[in-house]
Each structure stands twice: as C-alpha cells, then as structure tokens.
Design a protein around this motif. Structure first.
Motif, PDB file in Angstrom:
ATOM      1  N   GLY A 118       0.713  -1.077  -0.072  1.00 11.06           N
ATOM      2  CA  GLY A 118       0.009  -0.027   0.047  1.00 11.06           C
ATOM      3  C   GLY A 118       0.772   1.286  -0.050  1.00 11.06           C
ATOM      4  N   LEU A 119       0.087   2.241   0.304  1.00  7.35           N
ATOM      5  CA  LEU A 119       0.896   3.822   0.248  1.00  7.35           C
ATOM      6  C   LEU A 119       1.167   4.128   1.892  1.00  7.35           C
ATOM      7  N   VAL A 120       2.188   4.067   2.107  1.00  7.80           N
ATOM      8  CA  VAL A 120       2.667   4.657   3.603  1.00  7.80           C
ATOM      9  C   VAL A 120       3.590   5.784   3.402  1.00  7.80           C
ATOM     10  N   GLN A 121       3.616   6.849   4.625  1.00  2.94           N
ATOM     11  CA  GLN A 121       4.496   7.966   4.554  1.00  2.94           C
ATOM     12  C   GLN A 121       5.892   7.315   5.154  1.00  2.94           C
ATOM     13  N   PRO A 162      11.392   6.270   1.242  1.00  2.44           N
ATOM     14  CA  PRO A 162      11.101   6.328  -0.059  1.00  2.44           C
ATOM     15  C   PRO A 162      11.829   5.264  -0.991  1.00  2.44           C
ATOM     16  N   GLU A 163      13.222   4.971  -0.773  1.00  4.85           N
ATOM     17  CA  GLU A 163      13.773   4.063  -1.554  1.00  4.85           C
ATOM     18  C   GLU A 163      13.580   2.635  -1.265  1.00  4.85           C
ATOM     19  N   ASP A 164      12.468   2.260  -0.426  1.00  6.52           N
ATOM     20  CA  ASP A 164      11.936   1.018  -0.387  1.00  6.52           C
ATOM     21  C   ASP A 164      10.728   0.772  -1.411  1.00  6.52           C
ATOM     22  N   THR A 165      10.204   1.730  -2.096  1.00  5.12           N
ATOM     23  CA  THR A 165       9.124   1.582  -2.933  1.00  5.12           C
ATOM     24  C   THR A 165       9.643   0.576  -4.087  1.00  5.12           C
ATOM     25  N   THR A 201       4.529   1.554  -1.706  1.00  6.76           N
ATOM     26  CA  THR A 201       4.775   2.957  -2.152  1.00  6.76           C
ATOM     27  C   THR A 201       4.965   3.686  -0.840  1.00  6.76           C
ATOM     28  N   VAL A 202       6.179   4.388  -0.622  1.00 11.18           N
ATOM     29  CA  VAL A 202       6.666   5.174   0.423  1.00 11.18           C
ATOM     30  C   VAL A 202       6.688   6.701   0.169  1.00 11.18           C
ATOM     31  N   SER A 203       5.941   7.395   0.542  1.00 15.49           N
ATOM     32  CA  SER A 203       5.837   8.922  -0.005  1.00 15.49           C
ATOM     33  C   SER A 203       7.002   9.652   1.228  1.00 15.49           C
ATOM     34  N   SER A 204       7.523  10.553   0.428  1.00 15.88           N
ATOM     35  CA  SER A 204       8.485  11.500   1.377  1.00 15.88           C
ATOM     36  C   SER A 204       7.540  12.438   2.153  1.00 15.88           C
TER      37      SER A 204
END
Length: 110
Positions: free
Chosen positions: A9-12, A86-89, A107-110
């Motif tokens: 999923g999407l995570v910060q 973010p680089e774990d995306t 997806t890791v957002s910055s």
C-alpha cells in the motif's frame, strides 16, 4: 501451487507495513522463503530469507528495519517493514522453491 504476496500500500516515510505471503498446494514450513523486490527501472534485489529452521538473513539495506517470520499454522510468512523510506518503494514478491507469487506494491511517500 500458488503463492500470493499481499499487504502492500501507500505509506509515509517512517511508517510501517506488514506483508503476507500465503500459499496453497505446498506447506511453506518445508521451504526456505525469499522476499525480494523490484523497483521501477531497477534490478530485482533480495530483501530477506527465512530458512526451514527459522534462521533469517537480510539485505544490508533493510537490517534492523525489516523482520521476516513464519506462522506455520496459517501457512503464511510475514515481512514486517518498519521505518520505511522512499527508496523502499517497489513491488515485493515472495518465492519458495521453484514458485513465485504475484507481487504487492509498496509505495513510500516522502
């Protein structure tokens, strides 16, 4: 035989996710299970492995942040991911023996 990775999923940045790898047709406890990932435009890279006896190995870039574990009763292997960057995306996949599951997008957002 089917393997399925889920839980992406999407995570910060700094957040956590837990991925699951479930199987049908095989007993995961009889196999070493690998987690690997592939980011867009990059080569596939190994993330973690849990061996039959429970010993684990991790790529240097996830040591101390990711933990792989088994729940044999559920025929499931988990990848607990903390302190995400973010680089774990990437799309994360699990594999056991000759089988590989469909991936799950993280997806890791910055």
């Amino acid at each position: 035989v089917q393997l399925q990775a889920s839980g992406g999923g999407l995570v910060q940045s700094g957040g956590s996710l837990r991925l699951s790898c479930t199987a049908s047709g095989i007993t995961l406890s009889n196999y070493a299970l690998d987690w690997f990932r592939q980011a867009p435009g990059k080569q596939q890279e190994m993330v973690a492995v849990i061996w039959v006896g429970g010993r684990t190995n991790y790529a240097d870039f996830v040591k101390g942040r990711f933990t792989v574990s088994r729940d044999n009763a559920k025929n499931t292997v988990y990848l607990e991911m903390n302190e995400l960057k973010p680089e774990d995306t990437a799309v994360y996949y699990c594999s056991a023996g000759p089988w590989r599951g469909q991936g799950t997008l993280v997806t890791v957002s910055s």
